[in-house]
Design a protein around this motif. Structure first.
Motif, mmCIF file in Angstrom:
data_model
loop_
_atom_site.group_PDB
_atom_site.id
_atom_site.type_symbol
_atom_site.label_atom_id
_atom_site.label_comp_id
_atom_site.label_asym_id
_atom_site.label_seq_id
_atom_site.Cartn_x
_atom_site.Cartn_y
_atom_site.Cartn_z
ATOM 1 N N SER A 236 0.832 -1.207 0.000
ATOM 2 C CA SER A 236 0.000 0.000 0.000
ATOM 3 C C SER A 236 0.865 1.254 0.000
ATOM 4 C CB SER A 236 -0.947 -0.002 1.195
ATOM 5 O OG SER A 236 -0.235 -0.015 2.424
ATOM 6 N N ALA A 237 2.054 1.160 0.599
ATOM 7 C CA ALA A 237 2.991 2.285 0.567
ATOM 8 C C ALA A 237 3.479 2.506 -0.862
ATOM 9 C CB ALA A 237 4.170 2.008 1.493
ATOM 10 N N LYS A 238 3.706 1.420 -1.570
ATOM 11 C CA LYS A 238 4.126 1.503 -2.972
ATOM 12 C C LYS A 238 3.020 2.145 -3.810
ATOM 13 C CE LYS A 238 5.574 -1.490 -6.821
ATOM 14 N NZ LYS A 238 5.875 -2.903 -7.218
ATOM 15 N N LEU A 239 1.779 1.773 -3.542
ATOM 16 C CA LEU A 239 0.633 2.351 -4.251
ATOM 17 C C LEU A 239 0.561 3.853 -3.999
ATOM 18 C CD1 LEU A 239 -2.117 2.192 -5.758
ATOM 19 C CD2 LEU A 239 -3.160 1.540 -3.582
ATOM 20 N N ALA A 240 0.861 4.254 -2.767
ATOM 21 C CA ALA A 240 0.781 5.672 -2.406
ATOM 22 C C ALA A 240 2.010 6.458 -2.827
ATOM 23 C CB ALA A 240 0.592 5.803 -0.895
ATOM 24 N N GLY A 241 3.050 5.767 -3.314
ATOM 25 C CA GLY A 241 4.280 6.451 -3.674
ATOM 26 C C GLY A 241 4.981 7.014 -2.455
ATOM 27 N N ALA A 242 4.761 6.386 -1.299
ATOM 28 C CA ALA A 242 5.270 6.892 -0.023
ATOM 29 C C ALA A 242 6.758 6.592 0.167
ATOM 30 C CB ALA A 242 4.468 6.294 1.138
ATOM 31 N N ASP A 243 7.358 7.344 1.064
ATOM 32 C CA ASP A 243 8.748 7.143 1.444
ATOM 33 C C ASP A 243 8.759 6.256 2.693
ATOM 34 O OD1 ASP A 243 11.423 7.262 2.057
ATOM 35 O OD2 ASP A 243 11.405 9.370 2.683
ATOM 36 N N VAL A 244 9.062 4.974 2.520
ATOM 37 C CA VAL A 244 9.039 4.022 3.636
ATOM 38 C C VAL A 244 10.364 4.107 4.390
ATOM 39 C CG1 VAL A 244 8.761 1.616 4.312
ATOM 40 C CG2 VAL A 244 7.527 2.489 2.319
ATOM 41 N N VAL A 245 10.298 4.583 5.640
ATOM 42 C CA VAL A 245 11.520 4.753 6.437
ATOM 43 C C VAL A 245 11.710 3.637 7.464
ATOM 44 C CG1 VAL A 245 11.556 7.249 6.159
ATOM 45 C CG2 VAL A 245 10.274 6.240 8.067
ATOM 46 N N GLY A 246 10.744 2.709 7.519
ATOM 47 C CA GLY A 246 10.880 1.595 8.455
ATOM 48 C C GLY A 246 9.715 0.637 8.342
ATOM 49 N N THR A 247 9.955 -0.617 8.727
ATOM 50 C CA THR A 247 8.909 -1.632 8.736
ATOM 51 C C THR A 247 8.934 -2.360 10.075
ATOM 52 O OG1 THR A 247 10.356 -3.317 7.762
ATOM 53 C CG2 THR A 247 9.043 -1.986 6.234
ATOM 54 N N TYR A 248 7.841 -3.073 10.345
ATOM 55 C CA TYR A 248 7.760 -3.852 11.575
ATOM 56 C C TYR A 248 6.914 -5.101 11.336
ATOM 57 C CZ TYR A 248 3.096 -1.790 12.011
ATOM 58 O OH TYR A 248 1.807 -1.394 11.776
ATOM 59 N N GLY A 249 6.967 -6.059 12.300
ATOM 60 C CA GLY A 249 6.195 -7.274 12.197
ATOM 61 C C GLY A 249 6.881 -8.313 11.310
ATOM 62 N N PRO A 250 6.259 -9.501 11.146
ATOM 63 C CA PRO A 250 5.007 -9.888 11.790
ATOM 64 C C PRO A 250 5.153 -10.235 13.273
ATOM 65 C CG PRO A 250 5.851 -11.722 10.529
ATOM 66 C CD PRO A 250 6.765 -10.561 10.252
ATOM 67 N N GLU A 251 6.397 -10.351 13.758
ATOM 68 C CA GLU A 251 6.594 -10.631 15.171
ATOM 69 C C GLU A 251 6.208 -9.402 15.998
ATOM 70 O OE1 GLU A 251 9.024 -10.671 12.934
ATOM 71 O OE2 GLU A 251 9.336 -12.812 12.538
ATOM 72 N N ALA A 252 6.028 -9.616 17.295
ATOM 73 C CA ALA A 252 5.680 -8.519 18.191
ATOM 74 C C ALA A 252 6.785 -7.468 18.161
ATOM 75 C CB ALA A 252 5.495 -9.047 19.612
ATOM 76 N N VAL A 253 6.371 -6.211 18.172
ATOM 77 C CA VAL A 253 7.328 -5.117 18.101
ATOM 78 C C VAL A 253 7.896 -4.847 19.486
ATOM 79 C CG1 VAL A 253 7.685 -2.738 17.368
ATOM 80 C CG2 VAL A 253 5.956 -4.124 16.243
ATOM 81 N N THR A 254 9.206 -4.777 19.580
ATOM 82 C CA THR A 254 9.856 -4.526 20.860
ATOM 83 C C THR A 254 9.908 -3.028 21.143
ATOM 84 O OG1 THR A 254 12.081 -4.331 19.911
ATOM 85 C CG2 THR A 254 11.311 -6.551 20.484
ATOM 86 N N ALA A 255 10.163 -2.697 22.406
ATOM 87 C CA ALA A 255 10.249 -1.291 22.802
ATOM 88 C C ALA A 255 11.380 -0.589 22.066
ATOM 89 C CB ALA A 255 10.459 -1.195 24.311
ATOM 90 N N GLN A 256 12.468 -1.306 21.847
ATOM 91 C CA GLN A 256 13.604 -0.732 21.129
ATOM 92 C C GLN A 256 13.241 -0.427 19.677
ATOM 93 O OE1 GLN A 256 17.123 -3.167 21.208
ATOM 94 N NE2 GLN A 256 18.404 -1.640 20.205
ATOM 95 N N GLN A 257 12.491 -1.350 19.049
ATOM 96 C CA GLN A 257 12.062 -1.123 17.665
ATOM 97 C C GLN A 257 11.127 0.085 17.583
ATOM 98 O OE1 GLN A 257 10.537 -5.173 17.026
ATOM 99 N NE2 GLN A 257 11.897 -5.327 15.258
#
Length: 270
Positions: free
Chosen positions: A188-209
């Motif tokens: 969906s970011a590609k569809l929007a032409g967005a600037d993706v600066v980070g991803t997360y998942g599918p595992e639980a996101v840690t506090a550090q992430q």
């Protein structure tokens, strides 16, 4: 990428016996039909296709199969809670192809329980535009419905280009939005032409992430509606959008892109 949706098979032996009774009743002249399993493929000369979920069903429909039987009903929001019925096994027993995703090990079990000789076809459930088109074309060749698949590709390419332009017209200040995306929502970011600066998942996101993602100062968070754990960056000021990967009950694959484009655009202009 695909979403982890599983269906429990509580007793394959019991289901197999029940399916046998259903098939026997059908052979004895029962003329009752289940509206969800008309089972005539896509018309004369096309194969009978059964899909485990509406997502695989949408790919089959795009490839030219007009009538696809789906095992997990659209009304089931949490697929693991669904137990296949004897009628599901009966539909599989009469199929030419059974479509499934690699994270759905129950597909082969359903086929075996129904005694089907259908061909199991693993579908790459990825809504990335290029990958989706390639998968539809592949299925069209497999089903012998290449003209329909080619026609869908033409329609998809044209509408996808319009959707991209429509979302781009809503970029704040004419600049691509900075986003963080769940790994299965990057399409969906590609569809929007967005600037993706980070991803997360599918595992639980840690506090550090989370801390690292917040430092990127994203304007939007493109979450996965099917695996959401709530607000991802609650203190960042970023707007979170729940991206839906599965089509509606009409199994219109293009509808998934229309909804994503509309939701992202609304978030930017709102």
């Amino acid at each position: 990428m695909a979403q982890y949706r599983r269906v429990r098979i509580p007793s394959l032996l019991a289901l197999s016996v029940s399916a046998g009774l259903v098939l026997t009743a059908t052979a004895c002249g029962s003329d009752k039909k289940d509206d969800s399993s008309s089972g005539n493929g896509g018309g004369s000369g096309t194969p009978v296709v059964v899909a485990t979920t509406a997502w695989e069903g949408a790919f089959a429909k795009a490839a030219g199969i007009k009538d696809v039987k789906v095992i997990v009903p659209q009304s089931v929001h949490h697929a693991p809670d669904y137990d296949p019925k004897p009628s599901d096994l009966a539909a599989v027993a009469g199929a030419d192809f059974v479509l499934y995703a690699p994270f759905e090990p129950y597909a082969s079990k359903i086929k075996d329980a129904a005694g089907s000789k259908a061909k199991l076809v693993e579908v790459n459930l990825d809504n990335d535009a290029d990958k989706a088109v390639a998968e539809v074309v592949r299925l069209g060749k497999l089903f012998g419905t290449q003209p329909a698949a080619a026609q869908w590709k033409t329609s998809f390419d044209a509408e996808y280009a319009k959707l991209k332009q429509d979302v781009k017209s809503a970029w704040p200040g004419g600049k691509a939005p900075v986003v963080v995306a769940q790994v299965f929502s990057t399409w969906s970011a590609k569809l929007a032409g967005a600037d993706v600066v980070g991803t997360y998942g599918p595992e639980a996101v840690t506090a550090q992430q989370l801390a690292g993602l917040s430092k990127k100062k994203p304007a939007l968070v493109l979450d996965n509606a099917h695996m959401s754990t709530g607000k991802v960056l609650p203190d960042s000021g970023a707007k979170q959008i729940e991206i839906v990967n599965y089509p509606d009950k009409d199994m219109d694959l293009l509808g998934v892109y229309r909804k994503a484009a509309a939701d992202v655009k609304q978030a930017m202009v709102g």
